[in-house]
Design a protein around this motif. Structure first.
Motif, PDB file in Angstrom:
ATOM      1  N   LYS A 109     -10.372   2.688  12.457  1.00 35.24           N
ATOM      2  CA  LYS A 109      -9.438   2.203  11.212  1.00 35.24           C
ATOM      3  C   LYS A 109      -9.971   0.968  10.707  1.00 35.24           C
ATOM      4  N   TYR A 180      -4.532   0.879   1.365  1.00 36.93           N
ATOM      5  CA  TYR A 180      -4.639   1.728   2.458  1.00 36.93           C
ATOM      6  C   TYR A 180      -4.918   0.735   3.932  1.00 36.93           C
ATOM      7  N   GLU A 183      -1.999  -0.702   4.872  1.00 33.97           N
ATOM      8  CA  GLU A 183      -1.240   0.496   5.903  1.00 33.97           C
ATOM      9  C   GLU A 183      -1.734   0.588   7.287  1.00 33.97           C
ATOM     10  N   ASN A 184      -2.998   0.538   7.376  1.00 35.11           N
ATOM     11  CA  ASN A 184      -3.703   0.648   8.794  1.00 35.11           C
ATOM     12  C   ASN A 184      -4.049  -0.879   9.464  1.00 35.11           C
ATOM     13  N   CYS A 186      -5.445  -3.784   8.843  1.00 40.45           N
ATOM     14  CA  CYS A 186      -6.851  -4.135   8.731  1.00 40.45           C
ATOM     15  C   CYS A 186      -6.898  -5.746   8.603  1.00 40.45           C
TER      16      CYS A 186
END
Ligand code: GLN
Length: 319
Positions: A109, A180, A183-184, A186
């Motif tokens: 991820k 995105y 959301e992960n 990062c």
């Protein structure tokens, strides 16, 4: 001299230049509306050796936005400031095998590498939150621009505000990538995504020309010391990492073929620019807006292929 018979070498560069000029394949990028206005006939090549010999031919003083050609540069700055371990805690080193703006992360991820959009956006978040955290957005912009300018030996570096605004207005995919990744989880804590995206678009809209960009490439070729000013801009360790990933991931989905056929670290951008590094020898900038279906400059790629047909610059030519 690093190229003993430079005049003769330049004759070849000229010959390749004219050969590629007649190549009318490819299309100018249009997904950033302001880029679509570029004249497809523009074609320039500049060479700068690590001992400062210069040669330029064609449209070498016309400014263009750097776009993805800034990805190895911001990555280099991040390495310089944070070190390899910290940076690669956030981003991988693997070619993605997918489009540069594909909505995909690796199996950890994390973005695959810093040469594609997701990785470069992530790098922007590192520069903005971990480096000099006391700086404002405006100061970070100046800081980065100053860094690029030092890589270019003080030669032309600008900022194209209309390209910046135009890209920001039509950046659905890049915003999707940004969210995105949030959301992960990062990003480093405290990342302000909106500021991070603005900073990414600002980097893409920095402007150079073939001449100044060939100096940047030469600084990379010279272990981080600018051959024009002799300033130590990046450390050899950072350059090693930058060139490694340019070699494996710098040319989008053509990276594997480019590494095979040309065997040199390079980075292209949707502007049609290409930074090409011949380690310990020279930097080259090729610029021509028409792109092939992978997103690389048609004339630029052809030029590199002509170059290694005649000269033994391929990484594995001298075995
Ligand atoms: N500004 C461009 C984008 O983010 C840079 C991509 C590129 O040059 N390939 O879409």
């Amino acid at each position: 001299f690093i190229i003993p018979d430079f005049q003769n070498f330049c004759k070849y560069i000229e010959e390749f230049y004219w050969k590629c000029k007649s190549n009318t394949e490819g299309k100018v990028a249009s997904y950033i509306p302001q880029l679509a206005r570029m004249n497809p006939d523009y074609w320039g090549v500049s060479v700068c050796t690590i001992d400062g010999q210069r040669f330029s031919i064609g449209d070498v003083t016309v400014p263009f936005t750097l776009q993805s050609c800034t990805k190895p540069l911001t990555y280099g700055i991040a390495l310089e400031q944070l070190g390899q371990e910290v940076v690669h805690g956030y981003v991988g080193q693997e070619p993605s095998g997918r489009n540069f703006n594909e909505l995909v992360l690796d199996y950890n991820k994390k973005p695959h590498n810093p040469m594609i959009n997701a990785g470069a956006i992530l790098i922007c978040s590192l520069l903005k939150t971990l480096v000099k955290s006391e700086l404002t957005l405006a100061e970070k912009f100046d800081y980065t621009m100053d860094y690029f300018k030092r890589l270019a030996g003080g030669e032309y570096l600008g900022f194209n505000n209309s390209v910046f605004l135009s890209e920001r207005e039509s950046a659905d995919r890049n915003y999707a990538l940004g969210f995105y990744m949030r959301e992960n989880k990062c990003y480093p804590e405290k990342t302000n995504l909106k500021e991070c995206m603005d900073f990414y678009f600002q980097c893409c809209a920095m402007e150079a020309n073939c001449e100044s960009m060939s100096v940047m490439a030469a600084t990379l070729a010279n272990g981080g010391i600018c051959p024009i000013t002799e300033e130590k801009v990046l450390k050899p360790d950072s350059i090693r990492d930058v060139l490694s990933l340019m070699h494996s991931c710098g040319m989008y989905d053509y990276s594997g073929q480019f590494a095979f056929k040309v065997g040199l670290p390079a980075k292209s951008g949707v502007c049609g620019g290409m930074l090409v590094v011949i380690p310990n020898t020279m930097g080259i900038c090729c610029w021509s807006p028409p792109l092939d279906h992978m997103g690389n400059s048609c004339r630029g790629v052809q030029f590199c292929e002509e170059l290694v047909r005649v000269f033994n610059f391929h990484r594995y030519d001298n075995l």
